[in-house]
Write a protein that holds these residues in place. Sequence first.
Motif, PDB file in Angstrom:
ATOM      1  N   ASP A 305      13.680  48.833  51.954  1.00  0.00           N
ATOM      2  CA  ASP A 305      12.583  47.683  51.784  1.00  0.00           C
ATOM      3  C   ASP A 305      11.536  48.324  52.825  1.00  0.00           C
ATOM      4  OD1 ASP A 305      13.358  47.169  54.588  1.00  0.00           O
ATOM      5  OD2 ASP A 305      14.534  45.698  54.096  1.00  0.00           O
ATOM      6  N   ALA A 306      10.299  47.674  52.727  1.00  0.00           N
ATOM      7  CA  ALA A 306       9.384  48.135  53.497  1.00  0.00           C
ATOM      8  C   ALA A 306       9.493  48.542  54.856  1.00  0.00           C
ATOM      9  CB  ALA A 306       7.898  47.190  53.462  1.00  0.00           C
ATOM     10  N   ARG A 307      10.344  47.694  55.633  1.00  0.00           N
ATOM     11  CA  ARG A 307      10.347  47.949  57.140  1.00  0.00           C
ATOM     12  C   ARG A 307      11.394  48.982  57.208  1.00  0.00           C
ATOM     13  NH1 ARG A 307      12.527  43.002  60.804  1.00  0.00           N
ATOM     14  NH2 ARG A 307      10.481  42.212  60.260  1.00  0.00           N
ATOM     15  N   ALA A 308      12.123  49.222  56.275  1.00  0.00           N
ATOM     16  CA  ALA A 308      13.255  50.551  56.365  1.00  0.00           C
ATOM     17  C   ALA A 308      12.491  51.990  56.572  1.00  0.00           C
ATOM     18  CB  ALA A 308      14.065  50.635  55.438  1.00  0.00           C
ATOM     19  N   TYR A 309      11.378  52.230  56.117  1.00  0.00           N
ATOM     20  CA  TYR A 309      10.765  53.396  56.102  1.00  0.00           C
ATOM     21  C   TYR A 309      10.454  53.777  57.765  1.00  0.00           C
ATOM     22  CZ  TYR A 309      10.518  53.255  50.948  1.00  0.00           C
ATOM     23  OH  TYR A 309      10.905  53.352  49.784  1.00  0.00           O
ATOM     24  N   ALA A 310      10.408  53.006  58.614  1.00  0.00           N
ATOM     25  CA  ALA A 310       9.871  53.385  60.001  1.00  0.00           C
ATOM     26  C   ALA A 310      11.259  54.112  60.385  1.00  0.00           C
ATOM     27  CB  ALA A 310       9.760  52.104  60.806  1.00  0.00           C
ATOM     28  N   ASP A 311      12.347  53.962  59.864  1.00  0.00           N
ATOM     29  CA  ASP A 311      13.697  54.747  60.278  1.00  0.00           C
ATOM     30  C   ASP A 311      13.746  55.973  59.614  1.00  0.00           C
ATOM     31  OD1 ASP A 311      14.286  52.766  62.161  1.00  0.00           O
ATOM     32  OD2 ASP A 311      14.857  51.476  60.681  1.00  0.00           O
ATOM     33  N   ARG A 312      12.878  56.520  58.435  1.00  0.00           N
ATOM     34  CA  ARG A 312      12.873  57.513  57.955  1.00  0.00           C
ATOM     35  C   ARG A 312      14.467  57.660  57.036  1.00  0.00           C
ATOM     36  NH1 ARG A 312      12.130  63.790  60.068  1.00  0.00           N
ATOM     37  NH2 ARG A 312      14.196  63.342  60.552  1.00  0.00           N
ATOM     38  N   PRO A 313      14.334  56.632  56.077  1.00  0.00           N
ATOM     39  CA  PRO A 313      15.777  56.649  55.266  1.00  0.00           C
ATOM     40  C   PRO A 313      16.273  57.842  54.789  1.00  0.00           C
ATOM     41  CG  PRO A 313      13.868  55.345  54.316  1.00  0.00           C
ATOM     42  CD  PRO A 313      13.335  55.788  55.510  1.00  0.00           C
ATOM     43  N   TRP A 314      17.501  58.177  54.755  1.00  0.00           N
ATOM     44  CA  TRP A 314      17.855  59.249  54.147  1.00  0.00           C
ATOM     45  C   TRP A 314      17.702  59.612  52.699  1.00  0.00           C
ATOM     46  CZ3 TRP A 314      22.092  58.552  50.538  1.00  0.00           C
ATOM     47  CH2 TRP A 314      22.578  59.595  50.151  1.00  0.00           C
ATOM     48  N   TYR A 315      17.673  58.550  51.890  1.00  0.00           N
ATOM     49  CA  TYR A 315      17.038  58.326  50.842  1.00  0.00           C
ATOM     50  C   TYR A 315      15.964  59.025  50.357  1.00  0.00           C
ATOM     51  CZ  TYR A 315      17.894  55.905  46.218  1.00  0.00           C
ATOM     52  OH  TYR A 315      18.401  55.821  44.870  1.00  0.00           O
ATOM     53  N   ALA A 316      14.725  58.926  51.080  1.00  0.00           N
ATOM     54  CA  ALA A 316      13.608  59.527  50.667  1.00  0.00           C
ATOM     55  C   ALA A 316      13.365  61.084  51.285  1.00  0.00           C
ATOM     56  CB  ALA A 316      12.660  58.769  51.433  1.00  0.00           C
ATOM     57  N   TRP A 317      14.031  61.082  52.385  1.00  0.00           N
ATOM     58  CA  TRP A 317      14.078  62.328  53.219  1.00  0.00           C
ATOM     59  C   TRP A 317      14.965  63.317  52.603  1.00  0.00           C
ATOM     60  CZ3 TRP A 317      11.173  64.989  56.589  1.00  0.00           C
ATOM     61  CH2 TRP A 317      11.479  65.823  57.535  1.00  0.00           C
ATOM     62  N   ILE A 318      16.071  63.104  52.120  1.00  0.00           N
ATOM     63  CA  ILE A 318      16.882  64.250  51.747  1.00  0.00           C
ATOM     64  C   ILE A 318      17.174  64.049  50.462  1.00  0.00           C
ATOM     65  CG2 ILE A 318      19.359  65.160  52.093  1.00  0.00           C
ATOM     66  CD1 ILE A 318      18.955  64.649  54.919  1.00  0.00           C
ATOM     67  N   LEU A 319      17.795  62.783  49.975  1.00  0.00           N
ATOM     68  CA  LEU A 319      18.475  62.614  48.541  1.00  0.00           C
ATOM     69  C   LEU A 319      17.480  62.968  47.482  1.00  0.00           C
ATOM     70  CD1 LEU A 319      21.154  61.598  46.897  1.00  0.00           C
ATOM     71  CD2 LEU A 319      20.167  59.301  47.209  1.00  0.00           C
ATOM     72  N   ILE A 320      16.363  62.368  47.625  1.00  0.00           N
ATOM     73  CA  ILE A 320      15.315  62.494  46.086  1.00  0.00           C
ATOM     74  C   ILE A 320      14.870  64.087  46.219  1.00  0.00           C
ATOM     75  CG2 ILE A 320      13.287  61.943  45.370  1.00  0.00           C
ATOM     76  CD1 ILE A 320      13.499  58.996  46.500  1.00  0.00           C
ATOM     77  N   PRO A 321      14.475  64.760  47.219  1.00  0.00           N
ATOM     78  CA  PRO A 321      14.303  65.983  46.917  1.00  0.00           C
ATOM     79  C   PRO A 321      15.465  67.010  46.877  1.00  0.00           C
ATOM     80  CG  PRO A 321      13.965  65.268  49.211  1.00  0.00           C
ATOM     81  CD  PRO A 321      14.050  64.155  48.601  1.00  0.00           C
ATOM     82  N   HIS A 322      16.491  66.505  47.109  1.00  0.00           N
ATOM     83  CA  HIS A 322      17.804  67.527  46.974  1.00  0.00           C
ATOM     84  C   HIS A 322      18.108  67.542  45.638  1.00  0.00           C
ATOM     85  CE1 HIS A 322      21.929  69.048  47.775  1.00  0.00           C
ATOM     86  NE2 HIS A 322      22.158  68.338  46.645  1.00  0.00           N
ATOM     87  N   GLU A 323      18.056  66.225  44.889  1.00  0.00           N
ATOM     88  CA  GLU A 323      18.793  66.317  43.516  1.00  0.00           C
ATOM     89  C   GLU A 323      17.578  66.678  42.631  1.00  0.00           C
ATOM     90  OE1 GLU A 323      21.562  65.207  43.170  1.00  0.00           O
ATOM     91  OE2 GLU A 323      22.255  64.596  44.625  1.00  0.00           O
TER      92      GLU A 323
END
Length: 816
Positions: A305-323
């Motif tokens: 959700d919008a608030r979660a991006y403050a914590d740099r979620p693994w999903y955006a930082w690693i998972l998407i660019p990895h796959e």
Amino acid sequence: MRFAVPLLCTVALAGPAGALAAQSNAELMANDHYSRSHDYDLVNQDIAVRGFDWDSTSFDGVVATTLVADRPGLDSIILDAGAKLDIGRIVDRVGRTLRFARHGDTLVVFPAVPIPFHDTTRFTITYHARIESGHGLTFIEPEGRPHRPRQIWSQGEDHDNHYWFPTYDFPNDKMTWTVEATVASGLTAVSNGRLSGDRRNADGTRTMTWRQDKPSATYLVSLIVAPLVRIHDTWQETPVDYYVYRDDSALARPLFRDTPNMIDVYSRLTGIPYPWAKYSQTTVADFFGGMENVSATTLVDWLPDARAYADRPWYAWILIPHELAHQWFGDYVTTANWANMWLNEGFAEFMPGQYWSIRLGRHAEDDYYLDEYQQYLQIDERRRMPLASKGSNNIYPKGALVLRMLERYLGPQRFWASIRRYLTDHAYGNATSDDLRQAVLAATGENLDWFWDEWVYQAGLPDFRVTATYDTSARSLTLRIAQTQADSATADTTTPRFTTPQAFHMPVTIRIGTASGDVVQRTTIDQREQTVVFTALPGPPTMVVFDDGNVILKKLTFDQPTAWLATQLVRDPDLWNRQWVIDRLSERMSDSTAVAALVRAATSADYFLTRRAAALALGDAPAGTALPALERALADTSAQVRAGAATALAKITDPRAPTLARHAWEHDQSYEVRARALVALARLDSAARHPLIATGLATPSYRDAITLGAYEAILQANDTSFVGQVDSAVGTAIDPSFVLAVLGARGSSRALDLLTQHLDDSRPAVRRWALIAMENALPDTLAASRLTNAHDKLTHADARDAVQQALDRLSKRKRS
């Protein structure tokens, strides 16, 4: 990944045990020992599936296979086909019925006449598939849980696709294919390639046809059936689509919107424009993370959700660019066998660091690879294996770090020229580790056989022990450098001995700071022990940086004066070196210079990761000095720094600490900061602990961050008064089962009784989670006793089988 290889192919894969043990790992890899033999070239498969039944986890399928004979007179065609695939009929292209035989997970098809060498044949298999959910296809039911619509998704890697359609299930053959899926109204089918057909049928069903018209490996064939909406994007003229549940549609674009930019950066770095007809990312339930199915990545449905991006979620930082990186490394060029799997996973783990470097700068790159380094050390500590070897345990972080080291050694121009040559030479084909070395040789003229020997085919990393002696009268500094890594490998009758080099060979840069400027010298490390002398220095050292720029993957022991370390922490731009300095300073909390350096870093370092690491270290510093710095850190613009400061507060024995923790808990917008503040406050203020934990358990957050903080606080205090509330949450995730198991292991019979009862819960996921928690969080003897007593009373057959398998594993662990 599960390993399911047809019995007929075992010899081709493994070879005689004696021959295996007689060869070194490098010889086995160079001889392509682990590649599977087969006597045809798979060209194309047209796969049609329909009639999906969630109750029986079954469907009906038809597969038309085109292949070319690779031996004269090919009179039998061996395919991989799960034993639960009920073959109805096989016919050739002119309609003749063909004989076939079954041997476990192998299907043998007999052509009507032998196929001449390099001739093409085509035959069609009609079958009914009964699926053991989780093998090839996973059937998901809601099970009364939110955000979990009925759905189906496939997972082929390593070799599970043959459980849902007959094929050649090994990566060293590539084909084109079509997937035609007929699904119920309201459902969408997503697969590889371009959408070539989408029709509504008279019976209300929908038939979607996807065509993958460029060759790739069979383990990358994919299918998802779910109630999805499509959010459309593009890169140049290539469709870029995001398939999510309708409830998640508002969350999709903020998460995936960087995808076209990532495609652009990867295309420019590699010199290979994105090679597929489209790129889709589809989110599904209960997925383990992500899978790089060609042109159609599957991802877990954890959209922030919008608030979660403050914590740099693994999903955006690693998972998407990895796959996404796998579309080049793994899909476009694929490992020839699983012993070279680092060519897929190592590159995919390496590329996000390159992306973030271009997007956010050098510190972001260092940040990314520092995390990889920390993961690597943890894995290497458990078992030391080479990067290229059968079953290697370290292909992700070590692969990324070795490639980063190679890039630093060659320089960007030579490195990316080598990668471009590798991808071009093996486009739509397969490669081995030595193919990458040959590409470097072809692109640069440099033979890196020594690098491959040490970093790819052997295990471990250099463990440097450095001592420094400064001679004031001669103005000279002597560094004595020893490599202390031990070769702890032992001989085995079935696997090669994985050796660690006695001395790694690598150039190293040493920087000496002085009041009059820096002196930089580059030398080559190639001996177990050697000495480097700096003469005619302009003055006494103010810092000494061994491996300036952190080029070498290594461990380092280097005892230095605190003043040198403090200077390096201020001056060194490399985040690995900074973290190493912070770790050394944190061992010197009685030294005011060390504490002052940490305070300065926690409050004024130019990158948040350094500020966070220093703040965490201040938890062990004297409260009078640490608390003002932590108070400033709690107001940092970075949520990661604030979370580090909140974590450190839990160790501070000062009456002001609970007030600071309470303010963070009540007012911070970050989920992670609130979670860490909850844990700290529960420890610092025992009177407020119970209502605080109760509130935490009831507070929603992304990936249950705050709930997990509440669980941690429960275990921290060993507070069994929350057993009932924890138990009521066992259907939401696996974590409550682990909390019950830990409390049970500490003596709570109620927690243990409740957990044991869940072995027979009506919800399959709860049964599975309870067993995992008991097997992994209870002492082996207690787990074995509880499981043995429960086994015969269980009413679900799958639960009895799973418990028996767990008991077998516990028994094996006891014997070993």
